[in-house]
Structure formats: structure tokens, C-alpha cells
Design an enzyme around this catalytic site. Structure first.
Site, PDB file in Angstrom:
ATOM      1  N   ASP A  88       0.848  -1.192   0.000  1.00  0.00           N
ATOM      2  CA  ASP A  88       0.000   0.000   0.000  1.00  0.00           C
ATOM      3  C   ASP A  88       0.887   1.247   0.000  1.00  0.00           C
ATOM      4  OD1 ASP A  88      -1.747   2.042   0.559  1.00  0.00           O
ATOM      5  OD2 ASP A  88      -2.535   1.145   2.394  1.00  0.00           O
ATOM      6  N   ILE A  89       0.767   2.042  -1.050  1.00  0.00           N
ATOM      7  CA  ILE A  89       1.654   3.207  -1.212  1.00  0.00           C
ATOM      8  C   ILE A  89       1.466   4.234  -0.091  1.00  0.00           C
ATOM      9  CG2 ILE A  89       0.149   4.655  -2.680  1.00  0.00           C
ATOM     10  CD1 ILE A  89       2.664   5.068  -4.493  1.00  0.00           C
TER      11      ILE A  89
ATOM     12  N   ASN B  32      -7.651  11.760 -11.230  1.00  0.00           N
ATOM     13  CA  ASN B  32      -8.382  12.167 -12.441  1.00  0.00           C
ATOM     14  C   ASN B  32      -8.203  13.675 -12.603  1.00  0.00           C
ATOM     15  OD1 ASN B  32     -10.473  13.549 -10.953  1.00  0.00           O
ATOM     16  ND2 ASN B  32     -11.297  11.529 -10.458  1.00  0.00           N
TER      17      ASN B  32
ATOM     18  N   TYR C 282      -8.521   2.859 -15.217  1.00  0.00           N
ATOM     19  CA  TYR C 282      -8.267   3.431 -16.544  1.00  0.00           C
ATOM     20  C   TYR C 282      -7.818   2.398 -17.589  1.00  0.00           C
ATOM     21  CZ  TYR C 282      -8.893   8.279 -14.957  1.00  0.00           C
ATOM     22  OH  TYR C 282      -9.415   9.465 -14.490  1.00  0.00           O
TER      23      TYR C 282
ATOM     24  N   GLY D  12      -9.821   3.618  -6.111  1.00  0.00           N
ATOM     25  CA  GLY D  12      -8.494   3.021  -6.230  1.00  0.00           C
ATOM     26  C   GLY D  12      -7.466   3.677  -5.339  1.00  0.00           C
ATOM     27  N   VAL D  13      -6.290   3.872  -5.897  1.00  0.00           N
ATOM     28  CA  VAL D  13      -5.178   4.422  -5.111  1.00  0.00           C
ATOM     29  C   VAL D  13      -5.481   5.881  -4.707  1.00  0.00           C
ATOM     30  CG1 VAL D  13      -3.764   5.173  -7.100  1.00  0.00           C
ATOM     31  CG2 VAL D  13      -2.649   4.471  -4.985  1.00  0.00           C
ATOM     32  N   ASP D  14      -6.219   6.579  -5.533  1.00  0.00           N
ATOM     33  CA  ASP D  14      -6.605   7.961  -5.253  1.00  0.00           C
ATOM     34  C   ASP D  14      -7.400   8.029  -3.940  1.00  0.00           C
ATOM     35  OD1 ASP D  14      -7.579  10.564  -5.424  1.00  0.00           O
ATOM     36  OD2 ASP D  14      -7.986  10.459  -7.569  1.00  0.00           O
TER      37      ASP D  14
ATOM     38  N   SER E  68      -2.705   4.479 -14.226  1.00  0.00           N
ATOM     39  CA  SER E  68      -3.639   4.145 -15.334  1.00  0.00           C
ATOM     40  C   SER E  68      -3.952   2.661 -15.494  1.00  0.00           C
ATOM     41  CB  SER E  68      -3.146   4.681 -16.701  1.00  0.00           C
ATOM     42  OG  SER E  68      -3.344   6.065 -16.804  1.00  0.00           O
TER      43      SER E  68
END
Ligand code: ADP
Length: 169
Positions: free
Chosen positions: A10-11, A24, A121, A32-34, A117
Site C-alpha cells: 500500500d503506497i 483524475n 483506466y 483506487g489508489v486515489d 492508469s
């Protein structure tokens, strides 16, 4: 010699100077990661993003990391995969290049990228990994970074990156 590493996990937990967020173009959060980064950084991150006025695809903008272990978040807007004939590879490379430039201007010594992406995406994972590693290599020296981490969430992505990095060494 700067180090390129693959880390599975996990970043949001990485204690590096900068983490990159696959955002986005509104920069106002998503899944997601965002979403994971917004949850971990706290509400102040959204307030900081609101002031940025969005970001075009293929570029990135910086904010502080707030409650994250990382000092900075670089919000990179990757392309949506649309068959590969809409300049997607160049736009993806642009995200990585822009983050390498942000690392230099923010004097970051360590930075972690997610596989931009390749989730919602739908950019093909392997091609995206090759673009990521190549673009980071091209800009490594100018960036001033000592350490770049490719943070992968799933096993296939981790394996692609390990293979790509092994081929380059
Ligand atoms: P995009 O919209 O750019 O495709 P996603 O967030 O859907 O962005 O996915 C990008 C990549 O990030 C995917 O490979 C996904 O598995 C991965 N990912 C999701 N959550 C995390 C996380 N917490 N840390 C690192 N990578 C993550």
C-alpha cells in the site's frame, strides 16, 4: 547510483519524500489508489487539491502529504486507455516525466509511484510498466533522486516490474 526498487503493498504507508497519486483531471478524488491516499492523508488534502484547479492529462501537480508519512503527494493524471490510438503511451510517459521534474523542484530524494492508469483506466499493465521504468530511467540523473520505488498492489504487476527491472540491469 540511484536505486530502483519494486515493493508490493500500500503506497500510503511508504515513508518516502514523495508519493505519486493516480488522479483524475479534477484532482478531487476518486477510487483506487486515489481514494486510499485521500483517506490516509485526511481532509486537508482535498482542500489543497481544490485550490489547484484541476490538471490536464499527462501532467502532475504537487501538494503536501498532510497525515501521510510522505512529505509530498504528486497528483498525476494518467490517460484512460482507449485502444492505444489516442496518444495514451505519450500521455502516460508525460505523467512519469512530470513527477520526476516535481521531485527535482521539491528536492525529493525518494519517491514512490503506483502503476498509473492500470486500474480503473485499463492501460495494459505490461506496456504501462515498460513506459514507467523507461521514463524514470531517462530522467533519473536530472531528478536528483536517490531512490525510486515502483509500488505494486497485485502480484502480476509486481512480477512485471521485477522482470522489466531485471532486464534493464
Ligand atoms: P487509474 O484510474 O489510474 O487506473 P487506479 O487507482 O484504479 O488508477 O489503479 C492504479 C493502480 O494502483 C492499480 O494497479 C491498482 O491496483 C493500484 N492501487 C490501488 N490501491 C493502491 C494502493 N493503496 N497502493 C498502491 N497501489 C494501489
Amino acid at each position: 547510483m540511484a536505486q530502483l526498487e519494486v515493493v508490493r503493498g500500500d503506497i500510503t504507508r511508504l515513508a518516502v519524500d514523495a508519493i505519486v497519486k493516480a488522479a483524475n483531471s479534477s484532482l478531487l478524488g476518486g477510487g483506487g489508489v486515489d481514494g486510499a491516499i485521500h483517506r490516509a492523508a485526511g481532509k486537508e488534502l482535498l482542500r489543497a487539491c481544490e485550490k489547484l484547479g484541476g490538471c490536464p492529462t499527462g501532467l502532475a501537480k504537487a501538494t503536501p502529504g498532510f497525515n501521510l508519512p510522505a512529505k509530498w503527494v504528486f497528483h498525476a493524471v494518467g490517460p484512460v486507455w482507449n485502444g492505444g490510438t489516442h496518444n495514451e503511451p505519450d500521455l502516460l510517459a508525460g505523467c512519469y516525466r512530470c513527477c520526476m521534474e516535481l521531485a527535482r523542484t521539491h528536492k525529493a530524494k525518494s519517491m514512490a509511484f503506483p502503476a498509473i492508469s492500470t486500474g480503473i483506466y485499463h492501460f495494459p499493465r505490461q506496456q504501462a510498466g515498460e513506459i514507467a521504468v523507461r521514463t524514470v530511467h531517462e530522467h533519473l540523473q536530472a531528478s536528483g533522486l536517490d531512490r525510486v520505488i515502483f509500488c505494486c498492489f497485485d502480484k502480476p504487476t509486481t512480477q512485471f516490474y521485477e522482470e522489466i527491472l531485471a532486464l534493464g540491469n
